[in-house]
Design an enzyme around this catalytic site. Structure first.
Site, PDB file in Angstrom:
ATOM      1  N   ASP A 114      37.668  44.563  63.863  1.00  0.00           N
ATOM      2  CA  ASP A 114      37.448  43.141  63.572  1.00  0.00           C
ATOM      3  C   ASP A 114      37.226  42.380  64.877  1.00  0.00           C
ATOM      4  OD1 ASP A 114      38.411  41.292  60.820  1.00  0.00           O
ATOM      5  OD2 ASP A 114      37.971  40.281  62.725  1.00  0.00           O
ATOM      6  N   TYR A 161      23.019  32.563  54.632  1.00  0.00           N
ATOM      7  CA  TYR A 161      24.113  33.511  54.368  1.00  0.00           C
ATOM      8  C   TYR A 161      23.670  34.564  53.357  1.00  0.00           C
ATOM      9  CZ  TYR A 161      28.207  35.363  51.901  1.00  0.00           C
ATOM     10  OH  TYR A 161      29.109  36.198  51.272  1.00  0.00           O
ATOM     11  N   THR A 192      36.939  36.564  64.760  1.00  0.00           N
ATOM     12  CA  THR A 192      36.239  35.278  64.866  1.00  0.00           C
ATOM     13  C   THR A 192      37.211  34.194  64.384  1.00  0.00           C
ATOM     14  OG1 THR A 192      35.442  35.290  62.583  1.00  0.00           O
ATOM     15  CG2 THR A 192      34.065  36.418  64.223  1.00  0.00           C
ATOM     16  N   ASN A 205      35.511  34.634  45.318  1.00  0.00           N
ATOM     17  CA  ASN A 205      36.928  35.006  45.378  1.00  0.00           C
ATOM     18  C   ASN A 205      37.788  33.800  45.723  1.00  0.00           C
ATOM     19  OD1 ASN A 205      37.652  38.346  46.206  1.00  0.00           O
ATOM     20  ND2 ASN A 205      35.601  37.718  45.611  1.00  0.00           N
ATOM     21  N   THR A 232      27.786  40.227  47.760  1.00  0.00           N
ATOM     22  CA  THR A 232      28.063  39.011  47.006  1.00  0.00           C
ATOM     23  C   THR A 232      27.055  38.774  45.888  1.00  0.00           C
ATOM     24  OG1 THR A 232      27.925  36.596  47.238  1.00  0.00           O
ATOM     25  CG2 THR A 232      26.855  37.863  48.939  1.00  0.00           C
ATOM     26  N   ASP A 233      27.473  38.051  44.869  1.00  0.00           N
ATOM     27  CA  ASP A 233      26.558  37.652  43.785  1.00  0.00           C
ATOM     28  C   ASP A 233      25.443  36.743  44.298  1.00  0.00           C
ATOM     29  OD1 ASP A 233      28.163  35.371  44.243  1.00  0.00           O
ATOM     30  OD2 ASP A 233      28.744  35.118  42.151  1.00  0.00           O
ATOM     31  N   GLU A 234      25.667  36.136  45.488  1.00  0.00           N
ATOM     32  CA  GLU A 234      24.700  35.157  45.985  1.00  0.00           C
ATOM     33  C   GLU A 234      23.364  35.791  46.350  1.00  0.00           C
ATOM     34  OE1 GLU A 234      26.379  32.153  48.536  1.00  0.00           O
ATOM     35  OE2 GLU A 234      28.384  32.516  47.750  1.00  0.00           O
ATOM     36  N   GLY A 263      40.218  39.497  57.857  1.00  0.00           N
ATOM     37  CA  GLY A 263      39.784  38.305  57.124  1.00  0.00           C
ATOM     38  C   GLY A 263      40.486  38.193  55.780  1.00  0.00           C
ATOM     39  N   LYS A 271      23.093  38.660  53.723  1.00  0.00           N
ATOM     40  CA  LYS A 271      23.808  39.674  52.932  1.00  0.00           C
ATOM     41  C   LYS A 271      22.794  40.548  52.178  1.00  0.00           C
ATOM     42  CE  LYS A 271      27.640  40.216  52.558  1.00  0.00           C
ATOM     43  NZ  LYS A 271      28.588  41.016  53.376  1.00  0.00           N
TER      44      LYS A 271
HETATM   45  P1  NAD Z   1      36.153  35.996  55.985  1.00  0.00           P
HETATM   46  O1  NAD Z   1      35.217  35.074  56.691  1.00  0.00           O
HETATM   47  O2  NAD Z   1      37.491  35.526  55.557  1.00  0.00           O
HETATM   48  O3  NAD Z   1      36.417  37.286  56.898  1.00  0.00           O
HETATM   49  C1  NAD Z   1      35.402  37.919  57.626  1.00  0.00           C
HETATM   50  C2  NAD Z   1      36.076  38.844  58.624  1.00  0.00           C
HETATM   51  O4  NAD Z   1      35.038  39.536  59.358  1.00  0.00           O
HETATM   52  C3  NAD Z   1      36.922  38.123  59.663  1.00  0.00           C
HETATM   53  O5  NAD Z   1      38.130  38.839  59.880  1.00  0.00           O
HETATM   54  C4  NAD Z   1      36.062  38.124  60.925  1.00  0.00           C
HETATM   55  O6  NAD Z   1      36.803  38.092  62.114  1.00  0.00           O
HETATM   56  C5  NAD Z   1      35.320  39.431  60.756  1.00  0.00           C
HETATM   57  N1  NAD Z   1      34.035  39.466  61.466  1.00  0.00           N
HETATM   58  C6  NAD Z   1      33.057  38.526  61.468  1.00  0.00           C
HETATM   59  N2  NAD Z   1      32.036  38.919  62.249  1.00  0.00           N
HETATM   60  C7  NAD Z   1      32.364  40.150  62.742  1.00  0.00           C
HETATM   61  C8  NAD Z   1      31.719  41.071  63.604  1.00  0.00           C
HETATM   62  N3  NAD Z   1      30.514  40.814  64.107  1.00  0.00           N
HETATM   63  N4  NAD Z   1      32.339  42.235  63.882  1.00  0.00           N
HETATM   64  C9  NAD Z   1      33.571  42.496  63.363  1.00  0.00           C
HETATM   65  N5  NAD Z   1      34.253  41.657  62.575  1.00  0.00           N
HETATM   66  C10 NAD Z   1      33.647  40.491  62.259  1.00  0.00           C
HETATM   67  O7  NAD Z   1      35.301  36.569  54.764  1.00  0.00           O
HETATM   68  P2  NAD Z   1      35.793  37.033  53.320  1.00  0.00           P
HETATM   69  O8  NAD Z   1      35.743  35.879  52.414  1.00  0.00           O
HETATM   70  O9  NAD Z   1      37.027  37.843  53.449  1.00  0.00           O
HETATM   71  O10 NAD Z   1      34.575  37.987  52.916  1.00  0.00           O
HETATM   72  C11 NAD Z   1      34.614  39.383  53.233  1.00  0.00           C
HETATM   73  C12 NAD Z   1      33.336  40.032  52.736  1.00  0.00           C
HETATM   74  O11 NAD Z   1      33.211  39.841  51.335  1.00  0.00           O
HETATM   75  C13 NAD Z   1      32.072  39.445  53.347  1.00  0.00           C
HETATM   76  O12 NAD Z   1      31.183  40.501  53.593  1.00  0.00           O
HETATM   77  C14 NAD Z   1      31.527  38.525  52.278  1.00  0.00           C
HETATM   78  O13 NAD Z   1      30.119  38.421  52.358  1.00  0.00           O
HETATM   79  C15 NAD Z   1      31.953  39.262  51.025  1.00  0.00           C
HETATM   80  N6  NAD Z   1      32.190  38.412  49.838  1.00  0.00           N
HETATM   81  C16 NAD Z   1      32.951  37.279  49.922  1.00  0.00           C
HETATM   82  C17 NAD Z   1      33.189  36.520  48.779  1.00  0.00           C
HETATM   83  C18 NAD Z   1      34.062  35.283  48.832  1.00  0.00           C
HETATM   84  O14 NAD Z   1      34.126  34.565  47.833  1.00  0.00           O
HETATM   85  N7  NAD Z   1      34.765  35.006  49.919  1.00  0.00           N
HETATM   86  C19 NAD Z   1      32.641  36.911  47.569  1.00  0.00           C
HETATM   87  C20 NAD Z   1      31.886  38.089  47.503  1.00  0.00           C
HETATM   88  C21 NAD Z   1      31.664  38.830  48.661  1.00  0.00           C
HETATM   89  P1  TYD Z   2      32.254  27.748  48.733  1.00  0.00           P
HETATM   90  O1  TYD Z   2      33.720  27.923  48.566  1.00  0.00           O
HETATM   91  O2  TYD Z   2      31.716  27.317  50.051  1.00  0.00           O
HETATM   92  O3  TYD Z   2      31.575  29.094  48.243  1.00  0.00           O
HETATM   93  P2  TYD Z   2      29.990  29.421  47.939  1.00  0.00           P
HETATM   94  O4  TYD Z   2      29.157  28.370  48.561  1.00  0.00           O
HETATM   95  O5  TYD Z   2      29.842  30.742  48.615  1.00  0.00           O
HETATM   96  O6  TYD Z   2      29.871  29.483  46.451  1.00  0.00           O
HETATM   97  O7  TYD Z   2      31.762  26.683  47.662  1.00  0.00           O
HETATM   98  C1  TYD Z   2      32.020  26.868  46.275  1.00  0.00           C
HETATM   99  C2  TYD Z   2      31.302  25.764  45.540  1.00  0.00           C
HETATM  100  O8  TYD Z   2      31.908  24.514  45.887  1.00  0.00           O
HETATM  101  C3  TYD Z   2      29.843  25.617  45.922  1.00  0.00           C
HETATM  102  O9  TYD Z   2      29.101  25.226  44.773  1.00  0.00           O
HETATM  103  C4  TYD Z   2      29.837  24.499  46.939  1.00  0.00           C
HETATM  104  C5  TYD Z   2      30.985  23.611  46.468  1.00  0.00           C
HETATM  105  N1  TYD Z   2      31.701  22.869  47.536  1.00  0.00           N
HETATM  106  C6  TYD Z   2      31.944  21.500  47.377  1.00  0.00           C
HETATM  107  O10 TYD Z   2      31.558  20.873  46.361  1.00  0.00           O
HETATM  108  N2  TYD Z   2      32.617  20.860  48.377  1.00  0.00           N
HETATM  109  C7  TYD Z   2      33.033  21.486  49.493  1.00  0.00           C
HETATM  110  O11 TYD Z   2      33.623  20.824  50.393  1.00  0.00           O
HETATM  111  C8  TYD Z   2      32.795  22.894  49.631  1.00  0.00           C
HETATM  112  C9  TYD Z   2      33.254  23.637  50.864  1.00  0.00           C
HETATM  113  C10 TYD Z   2      32.136  23.546  48.620  1.00  0.00           C
END
Ligand code: NAD
Ligand code: TYD
Length: 332
Positions: A33, A145, A36, A175, A121-123, A10, A149
């Site tokens: 992985d 979500y 998905t 991120n 996550t901070d969420e 991912g 988490k």
């Molecule tokens: P992403 O959706 O890009 O990647 C998720 C990955 O997990 C994918 O490669 C998917 O194929 C794999 N996956 C999903 N379900 C699975 C399963 N059941 N078994 C094995 N693999 C599986 O997500 P991301 O943005 O890279 O986030 C990675 C982690 O960081 C997550 O745990 C997310 O909660 C956490 N996180 C994300 C953010 C953000 O802003 N994206 C911020 C803080 C924490």
């Molecule tokens: P997102 O990237 O989905 O991350 P998260 O919901 O985990 O914070 O969204 C970031 C912020 O942007 C969130 O406040 C929702 C908003 N948002 C929009 O305003 N329009 C969009 O189309 C999306 C996907 C998110």
């Protein structure tokens, strides 16, 4: 070390592989992985095949995890369903992967006697009007979500408390960076701006997010894996907090588009107004927040401009029907 990186195909997981392998030349990784819609083999392109093994499997599948963990010295779990909007449409998969899957991984780590790092996550803290959450703040998640988490995080705490498991948590803020799926705000807006499609802003766009460049988050994860204390959680927030509308305007500026592309659309149900983390604890381990948002965003826009081969198949595949369903309009 050989590290089992779940969800390594991912967005953040693949950035972590790059960092880990560059910073630790003697290490190798095994990626587990499910591939998905969010996981892609292409995300491992350019990595040394002698040091990276990709195993396709589900973290909720005990047998797959039992096999994947063999010979590994630690687990870093990125695997999750990660998109709030999809969790509102279809919460079951989130509970299955983010809660039950995390449990399966943690139990395997405990039995193997190896370190388990939960990427969270901070969420999980919910929304905060002013000030910032510390690691001691109560968990008050508001979306399916974030609740999933938080469930994973609570099981990590219970395993530490009950079984003395070597388990710990890193909680990152929003991120952004290369290889993020375009369902998320930043890449969605970059690609829509490049294509001349409207940029959908939920509600008034005054929701505040704290943005961290993915490489800076990965540096924190590595630091905690090496030097974090078992049972502890570490918050990792970026240097800049801003309302979504300002982030969107910056994207328009960097892509040479004007404000006429902004389209205010129906707000997300239960939308958290503001996230904010105190990162004092991880700073005490020697971590610094890194790239300012304007710089990281410029690099991210350049990456998407230069890597159409990466996003074109996504934008023409399942994401297209997701977009039509969710936003009620087609992509160009
Ligand atoms: P992403 O959706 O890009 O990647 C998720 C990955 O997990 C994918 O490669 C998917 O194929 C794999 N996956 C999903 N379900 C699975 C399963 N059941 N078994 C094995 N693999 C599986 O997500 P991301 O943005 O890279 O986030 C990675 C982690 O960081 C997550 O745990 C997310 O909660 C956490 N996180 C994300 C953010 C953000 O802003 N994206 C911020 C803080 C924490
Ligand atoms: P997102 O990237 O989905 O991350 P998260 O919901 O985990 O914070 O969204 C970031 C912020 O942007 C969130 O406040 C929702 C908003 N948002 C929009 O305003 N329009 C969009 O189309 C999306 C996907 C998110």
């Amino acid at each position: 070390m050989r590290i089992l990186v779940a969800g390594g195909a991912g967005f953040i997981g693949s950035a972590y592989l790059r960092r880990r392998l560059a910073a630790h030349p003697g290490d190798s990784v095994r990626v587990l992985d499910k591939l998905t819609y969010a996981g892609r083999r292409e995300n491992l392109d350019g990595l040394d095949p002698d040091r990276v093994e990709l195993v396709e499997g589900d973290i909720a599948d005990r047998d797959a995890v039992g096999t994947a963990i063999e010979g590994c010295d630690a687990i870093v779990n990125f695997a999750a369903e990660s998109h709030v909007d999809r969790s509102i449409q279809s919460p079951g998969e989130f509970i299955q992967t983010d809660v039950f899957g995390a449990f399966v991984m943690l139990e395997a780590a405990r039995q193997a006697g190896i370190r388990y790092l939960q990427v969270s996550t901070d969420e999980v803290y919910g929304s905060i009007e002013s000030g910032s959450f510390s690691e001691d703040s109560p968990l008050r998640p508001s979306s399916p979500y974030s609740a999933s988490k938080a469930g994973g995080d609570l099981i990590v705490g219970a395993y530490r408390h009950t079984y003395d498991a070597d388990a710990l948590i890193v909680r990152g803020s929003n991120n952004y960076g290369p290889r993020q799926h375009p369902e998320k705000l930043i890449p969605l807006c970059i690609l829509n701006a490049l294509a001349g499609d409207p940029l959908p802003v939920y509600g008034d766009g005054m929701q505040v997010r704290n943005w961290i460049f993915v490489e800076d988050f990965c540096a924190a994860i590595d630091l905690v894996l090496q030097g974090g204390e078992a049972g502890e959680a570490y918050n990792v927030g970026g240097p800049d907090e801003l309302p979504n509308i300002d982030a969107v305007k910056l994207i328009l500026e960097l892509t040479g588009r004007d404000g006429s592309l902004i389209e205010h659309v129906t707000d997300r149900p239960g939308h958290d107004r503001r996230y904010s983390l105190s990162s004092d604890k991880i700073r005490a381990l020697g971590w610094e927040p890194g790239a300012r948002f304007a710089d990281g965003l410029r690099r991210t826009v350049e990456w998407y401009r230069d890597n159409e081969w990466w996003w074109a198949p996504i934008r023409s595949g399942e994401y297209r029907s997701y977009y039509q369903r969710h936003y009620g309009r087609a992509l160009s």
